[in-house]
Motif scaffolding. Structure first.
Motif, short mmCIF file in Angstrom:
data_model
loop_
_atom_site.label_atom_id
_atom_site.label_comp_id
_atom_site.label_asym_id
_atom_site.label_seq_id
_atom_site.Cartn_x
_atom_site.Cartn_y
_atom_site.Cartn_z
N MET A 82 0.85 -1.19 0.00
CA MET A 82 0.00 0.00 0.00
C MET A 82 0.89 1.24 0.00
O MET A 82 1.74 1.40 0.87
CB MET A 82 -0.91 0.01 1.24
CG MET A 82 -1.74 -1.27 1.39
SD MET A 82 -2.92 -1.19 2.75
CE MET A 82 -1.80 -1.09 4.14
N LYS A 83 0.67 2.11 -0.98
CA LYS A 83 1.46 3.33 -1.10
C LYS A 83 0.53 4.53 -1.12
O LYS A 83 -0.66 4.42 -1.40
CB LYS A 83 2.30 3.28 -2.37
CG LYS A 83 3.32 2.18 -2.41
CD LYS A 83 4.13 2.21 -3.70
CE LYS A 83 5.18 1.11 -3.71
NZ LYS A 83 5.98 1.12 -4.97
N ASN A 84 1.11 5.69 -0.86
CA ASN A 84 0.35 6.94 -0.87
C ASN A 84 -0.93 6.81 -0.04
O ASN A 84 -2.02 7.17 -0.50
CB ASN A 84 0.01 7.33 -2.30
CG ASN A 84 -0.44 8.77 -2.42
OD1 ASN A 84 -0.16 9.60 -1.54
ND2 ASN A 84 -1.15 9.08 -3.49
N LEU A 85 -0.77 6.32 1.16
CA LEU A 85 -1.91 6.11 2.04
C LEU A 85 -2.53 7.44 2.47
O LEU A 85 -1.82 8.45 2.61
CB LEU A 85 -1.49 5.31 3.25
CG LEU A 85 -1.24 3.82 2.99
CD1 LEU A 85 -0.38 3.21 4.08
CD2 LEU A 85 -2.54 3.06 2.84
N ASN A 86 -3.82 7.43 2.68
CA ASN A 86 -4.52 8.61 3.18
C ASN A 86 -5.46 8.19 4.31
O ASN A 86 -5.69 6.99 4.51
CB ASN A 86 -5.27 9.31 2.04
CG ASN A 86 -6.28 8.39 1.38
OD1 ASN A 86 -7.24 7.95 2.02
ND2 ASN A 86 -6.08 8.11 0.10
N PRO A 87 -5.97 9.13 5.08
CA PRO A 87 -6.80 8.77 6.25
C PRO A 87 -8.01 7.91 5.89
O PRO A 87 -8.47 7.12 6.74
CB PRO A 87 -7.23 10.13 6.79
CG PRO A 87 -6.09 11.03 6.45
CD PRO A 87 -5.64 10.56 5.08
N GLU A 88 -8.50 8.01 4.66
CA GLU A 88 -9.65 7.18 4.25
C GLU A 88 -9.28 5.71 4.15
O GLU A 88 -10.16 4.85 4.04
CB GLU A 88 -10.20 7.67 2.91
CG GLU A 88 -10.94 9.01 2.98
CD GLU A 88 -10.01 10.18 3.23
OE1 GLU A 88 -10.41 11.08 4.00
OE2 GLU A 88 -8.88 10.19 2.68
N ASP A 89 -8.00 5.38 4.18
CA ASP A 89 -7.55 3.98 4.15
C ASP A 89 -7.51 3.37 5.54
O ASP A 89 -7.23 2.17 5.69
CB ASP A 89 -6.16 3.88 3.51
CG ASP A 89 -6.14 4.33 2.07
OD1 ASP A 89 -5.22 5.08 1.70
OD2 ASP A 89 -7.05 3.91 1.31
N THR A 90 -7.76 4.17 6.56
CA THR A 90 -7.77 3.66 7.92
C THR A 90 -8.87 2.63 8.11
O THR A 90 -10.04 2.90 7.81
CB THR A 90 -7.97 4.81 8.92
OG1 THR A 90 -6.84 5.69 8.87
CG2 THR A 90 -8.14 4.29 10.34
N ALA A 91 -8.50 1.44 8.56
CA ALA A 91 -9.46 0.34 8.70
C ALA A 91 -8.76 -0.88 9.27
O ALA A 91 -7.54 -0.92 9.37
CB ALA A 91 -10.08 -0.01 7.35
N MET A 92 -9.57 -1.86 9.62
CA MET A 92 -9.05 -3.20 9.89
C MET A 92 -9.00 -3.91 8.55
O MET A 92 -10.00 -3.94 7.81
CB MET A 92 -9.95 -3.93 10.86
CG MET A 92 -9.42 -5.28 11.29
SD MET A 92 -7.99 -5.14 12.38
CE MET A 92 -8.87 -4.90 13.93
N TYR A 93 -7.85 -4.49 8.23
CA TYR A 93 -7.67 -5.18 6.96
C TYR A 93 -7.68 -6.69 7.20
O TYR A 93 -6.97 -7.19 8.09
CB TYR A 93 -6.36 -4.75 6.31
CG TYR A 93 -6.46 -3.39 5.65
CD1 TYR A 93 -6.56 -2.23 6.42
CD2 TYR A 93 -6.47 -3.25 4.27
CE1 TYR A 93 -6.68 -0.98 5.83
CE2 TYR A 93 -6.59 -2.02 3.67
CZ TYR A 93 -6.69 -0.89 4.46
OH TYR A 93 -6.81 0.35 3.87
N TYR A 94 -8.45 -7.38 6.38
CA TYR A 94 -8.61 -8.81 6.50
C TYR A 94 -8.19 -9.52 5.22
O TYR A 94 -8.41 -9.01 4.12
CB TYR A 94 -10.07 -9.17 6.77
CG TYR A 94 -10.64 -8.60 8.04
CD1 TYR A 94 -11.27 -7.36 8.05
CD2 TYR A 94 -10.57 -9.31 9.24
CE1 TYR A 94 -11.81 -6.84 9.21
CE2 TYR A 94 -11.10 -8.80 10.41
CZ TYR A 94 -11.71 -7.56 10.38
OH TYR A 94 -12.24 -7.04 11.55
#
Length: 126
Positions: A82-94
């Motif tokens: 994951m690159k260029n992350l932004n706050p909307e990517d905040t989550a639990m990833y499964y």
């Protein structure tokens, strides 16, 4: 029954990168599809990307060009770079697995997957 264990989550600032890993108890061979999903607080679980046993992959529009899914040659570990992350990517990833091969966006639907990991948390701050 396939067991899946995710790792690699953490906290980063906007624009940062993380690589998630999903270690499976068995190879996906050419009969399984493995995907990454995420669930933010108060939201439904959504598909991020999947890769099938033949190496074909599909991405959600929200992550295209920023995330890359891949798997080891033995097809027991799936990665999500994951690159260029932004706050909307905040989550639990499964991570999830299903004993069928998918080639299109239908494979991003969480309901079709049979086996799930416990998740790894990703937090992106400004």
């Amino acid at each position: 029954q396939v067991q899946l264990v995710e790792s690699g989550g953490g906290s980063v600032q906007s624009g940062g990168s993380l690589r998630l890993s999903c270690a499976a108890s068995e190879s996906s061979g050419t009969t399984n599809t493995r995907g990454w999903f995420r669930q933010a607080p108060g939201k439904e679980r959504e598909g991020v990307a999947f890769i099938n046993g033949y190496g074909s992959s599909i991405y959600a529009d929200s992550v295209k060009g920023r995330f890359t899914i891949s798997q080891d040659n033995d097809k027991k570990t799936v990665y999500l770079q994951m690159k260029n992350l932004n706050p909307e990517d905040t989550a639990m990833y499964y991570c999830a697995s299903v004993p069928r091969i998918y080639y299109d966006v239908f494979g991003l639907r969480p309901g079709i997957y049979d086996f799930w990991g416990q998740g790894t948390r990703v937090t992106v701050s400004n």
